[in-house]
Design a protein around this motif. Structure first.
Motif, PDB file in Angstrom:
ATOM      1  N   ASP A  37     -13.065  11.156   9.785  1.00  0.00           N
ATOM      2  CA  ASP A  37     -12.512   9.946  10.397  1.00  0.00           C
ATOM      3  C   ASP A  37     -13.452   8.787  10.079  1.00  0.00           C
ATOM      4  O   ASP A  37     -14.564   8.712  10.618  1.00  0.00           O
ATOM      5  CB  ASP A  37     -12.382  10.132  11.912  1.00  0.00           C
ATOM      6  N   GLY A  41      -0.192  -6.399  -3.845  1.00  0.00           N
ATOM      7  CA  GLY A  41       0.974  -7.031  -3.227  1.00  0.00           C
ATOM      8  C   GLY A  41       1.677  -6.001  -2.368  1.00  0.00           C
ATOM      9  O   GLY A  41       1.026  -5.167  -1.739  1.00  0.00           O
ATOM     10  N   PHE A  42       2.991  -6.005  -2.353  1.00  0.00           N
ATOM     11  CA  PHE A  42       3.736  -5.068  -1.503  1.00  0.00           C
ATOM     12  C   PHE A  42       4.141  -3.820  -2.270  1.00  0.00           C
ATOM     13  O   PHE A  42       4.754  -3.904  -3.332  1.00  0.00           O
ATOM     14  CB  PHE A  42       4.984  -5.752  -0.935  1.00  0.00           C
ATOM     15  N   LYS A  89      -8.750  -7.682   6.749  1.00  0.00           N
ATOM     16  CA  LYS A  89      -8.787  -7.764   5.287  1.00  0.00           C
ATOM     17  C   LYS A  89      -9.599  -8.967   4.803  1.00  0.00           C
ATOM     18  O   LYS A  89     -10.260  -8.886   3.762  1.00  0.00           O
ATOM     19  CB  LYS A  89      -7.363  -7.777   4.729  1.00  0.00           C
TER      20      LYS A  89
HETATM   21  N1  LIG Z   1       1.215  -0.579   0.810  1.00  0.00           N
HETATM   22  C1  LIG Z   1       0.969  -1.864   0.640  1.00  0.00           C
HETATM   23  O1  LIG Z   1       1.863  -2.674   0.363  1.00  0.00           O
HETATM   24  C2  LIG Z   1      -0.439  -2.363   0.771  1.00  0.00           C
HETATM   25  C3  LIG Z   1      -0.676  -3.691   0.421  1.00  0.00           C
HETATM   26  C4  LIG Z   1      -1.964  -4.184   0.514  1.00  0.00           C
HETATM   27  C5  LIG Z   1      -2.996  -3.366   0.927  1.00  0.00           C
HETATM   28  N2  LIG Z   1      -2.735  -2.083   1.260  1.00  0.00           N
HETATM   29  C6  LIG Z   1      -3.871  -1.264   1.689  1.00  0.00           C
HETATM   30  O2  LIG Z   1      -3.925  -0.107   0.909  1.00  0.00           O
HETATM   31  C7  LIG Z   1      -4.627   0.908   1.632  1.00  0.00           C
HETATM   32  C8  LIG Z   1      -3.830   2.198   1.553  1.00  0.00           C
HETATM   33  O3  LIG Z   1      -2.611   2.034   2.250  1.00  0.00           O
HETATM   34  P1  LIG Z   1      -1.252   2.691   1.772  1.00  0.00           P
HETATM   35  O4  LIG Z   1      -0.273   1.587   1.621  1.00  0.00           O
HETATM   36  O5  LIG Z   1      -1.481   3.608   0.657  1.00  0.00           O
HETATM   37  O6  LIG Z   1      -0.787   3.471   3.088  1.00  0.00           O
HETATM   38  P2  LIG Z   1      -1.062   4.967   3.569  1.00  0.00           P
HETATM   39  O7  LIG Z   1      -0.357   5.931   2.694  1.00  0.00           O
HETATM   40  O8  LIG Z   1      -0.747   4.961   5.017  1.00  0.00           O
HETATM   41  O9  LIG Z   1      -2.621   5.162   3.341  1.00  0.00           O
HETATM   42  C9  LIG Z   1      -3.612   4.934   4.310  1.00  0.00           C
HETATM   43  C10 LIG Z   1      -4.643   6.024   4.148  1.00  0.00           C
HETATM   44  O10 LIG Z   1      -5.735   5.730   5.016  1.00  0.00           O
HETATM   45  C11 LIG Z   1      -6.156   6.939   5.604  1.00  0.00           C
HETATM   46  N3  LIG Z   1      -6.770   6.639   6.889  1.00  0.00           N
HETATM   47  C12 LIG Z   1      -6.213   5.960   7.921  1.00  0.00           C
HETATM   48  N4  LIG Z   1      -7.055   5.931   8.952  1.00  0.00           N
HETATM   49  C13 LIG Z   1      -8.169   6.616   8.570  1.00  0.00           C
HETATM   50  C14 LIG Z   1      -9.374   6.953   9.201  1.00  0.00           C
HETATM   51  N5  LIG Z   1      -9.632   6.584  10.469  1.00  0.00           N
HETATM   52  N6  LIG Z   1     -10.292   7.666   8.509  1.00  0.00           N
HETATM   53  C15 LIG Z   1     -10.041   8.064   7.238  1.00  0.00           C
HETATM   54  N7  LIG Z   1      -8.912   7.759   6.585  1.00  0.00           N
HETATM   55  C16 LIG Z   1      -7.988   7.053   7.246  1.00  0.00           C
HETATM   56  C17 LIG Z   1      -4.872   7.746   5.779  1.00  0.00           C
HETATM   57  O11 LIG Z   1      -5.123   9.129   5.847  1.00  0.00           O
HETATM   58  P3  LIG Z   1      -5.196   9.897   7.264  1.00  0.00           P
HETATM   59  O12 LIG Z   1      -4.113   9.339   8.132  1.00  0.00           O
HETATM   60  O13 LIG Z   1      -4.991  11.332   6.901  1.00  0.00           O
HETATM   61  O14 LIG Z   1      -6.555   9.642   7.798  1.00  0.00           O
HETATM   62  C18 LIG Z   1      -4.107   7.395   4.527  1.00  0.00           C
HETATM   63  O15 LIG Z   1      -4.370   8.309   3.492  1.00  0.00           O
HETATM   64  C19 LIG Z   1      -4.817   0.361   3.043  1.00  0.00           C
HETATM   65  O16 LIG Z   1      -6.124  -0.165   3.167  1.00  0.00           O
HETATM   66  C20 LIG Z   1      -3.810  -0.766   3.111  1.00  0.00           C
HETATM   67  O17 LIG Z   1      -4.193  -1.766   4.036  1.00  0.00           O
HETATM   68  C21 LIG Z   1      -1.483  -1.549   1.207  1.00  0.00           C
END
Ligand SMILES: NC(=O)c1ccc[n+]([C@@H]2O[C@H](COP(=O)([O-])OP(=O)(O)OC[C@H]3O[C@@H](n4cnc5c(N)ncnc54)[C@H](OP(=O)(O)O)[C@@H]3O)[C@@H](O)[C@H]2O)c1
Length: 266
Positions: free
Chosen positions: A78, A201-202, A174
């Motif tokens: 975590d 982006g998204f 962020k």
């Molecule tokens: N999707 C988008 O459009 C987008 C855009 C800009 C930025 N982002 C960023 O990209 C990153 C990845 O997001 P994603 O879109 O790929 O969504 P996601 O699939 O929900 O990925 C988030 C990851 O973070 C891990 N996580 C969450 N809380 C945690 C904790 N306390 N300790 C360790 N790991 C943790 C989760 O794994 P567990 O739950 O198993 O811990 C999961 O693998 C994030 O930082 C997000 O803000 C995403």
């Protein structure tokens, strides 16, 4: 590979992707593997990490050290707790040595009006997205600095560049990661550790697929100059570049992979 592209290879490198069990982190992990790196994964859900570890092993050649049953690749942790990150760094270092590359891809969000966000929700977002990045960097940097080489890639967001209605705490986290990225780049550059960021982006992942109302998704597409969301595969090249020797003099930068969202005015 020819001389012009060999700087982009991650052959012989090791990488730890925190948040590698899903979404963007999983895609980067598999992309790093295809670029030649040994890839390790961290996150809270062990079963997700083990599933991606299987995908990594399947992508590994028979002569590769990470093929077959081989060494441990998945490290449940975590990242909100600095002690857990210190333990993670020590365990990974004992198993594999300090990784050459650290990707901070952990994250969470809540899309709701600021007036309705509780203190507990605020803390969860800031601890997951910001505090964890700081302490992951400081847990792994000593080994990198001792070696005189390290590459850290932090995943920020468009929300580190503009204000976001109904996501103020996420935006604050962020912007904070953007500040940490530049500050640590300034602090550790002389020691050979480069710290950069990607602002995606998204992209439809667990983070936003259910949380984003349809109207917000439509607005995200409309505001992108390319009028669409990104495909996860479209993030991988930027992540490989920043971790590779091709980016040897790139430090403190944020690479926007957003289809021109931030470039667009009217
Ligand atoms: N999707 C988008 O459009 C987008 C855009 C800009 C930025 N982002 C960023 O990209 C990153 C990845 O997001 P994603 O879109 O790929 O969504 P996601 O699939 O929900 O990925 C988030 C990851 O973070 C891990 N996580 C969450 N809380 C945690 C904790 N306390 N300790 C360790 N790991 C943790 C989760 O794994 P567990 O739950 O198993 O811990 C999961 O693998 C994030 O930082 C997000 O803000 C995403």
């Amino acid at each position: 590979m020819n001389a012009a592209t060999e700087g982009f290879s991650l052959q012989g490198r090791s990488a730890l992707v925190i948040g590698g069990g899903s979404g963007i982190g999983r895609e980067i992990a598999l992309g790093y593997r295809r670029a030649g790196a040994k890839v390790l994964l961290a996150g809270r859900r062990a079963e997700r990490l083990l599933a991606v570890a299987e995908e990594l092993r399947a992508a590994a050649g028979p002569a590769d050290g990470s093929a077959g049953d081989g060494p441990r690749l998945a490290y449940p942790a975590d990242a909100r707790a600095s002690g857990a990150l210190a333990e993670l760094a020590a365990t990974v270092a004992a198993d594999h040595g300090t990784p050459d590359i650290l990707v901070n891809c952990q994250g969470t969000t809540a899309i709701k009006p600021a007036l309705e966000l509780s203190e507990a929700e605020y803390d969860t977002i800031l601890d997951t997205n910001l505090k964890s990045v700081f302490f992951a960097c400081t847990a792994f940097a000593p080994g990198m600095l001792a070696r005189g080489d390290g590459r850290i890639v932090n995943i920020t967001s468009l929300a580190a560049h503009t204000g976001w209605a109904n996501a103020a705490a996420y935006s604050a986290s962020k912007w904070g990661v953007a500040g940490i990225t530049q500050s640590l780049a300034a602090e550790w550059g002389e020691g050979g550790v480069r710290v950069n960021a990607i602002a995606p982006g998204f992209f439809m992942t667990e983070l936003n697929r259910e949380r984003m109302p349809e109207a917000r998704k439509a607005e995200a597409r409309r505001r992108s100059a390319m009028r669409r969301m990104g495909e996860l595969s479209e993030l991988v090249g930027a992540a490989i570049f920043l971790a590779s020797d091709a980016a040897a003099f790139v430090n403190g930068a944020t690479l926007r992979v957003d289809g021109g969202y931030l470039a667009s005015g009217i």
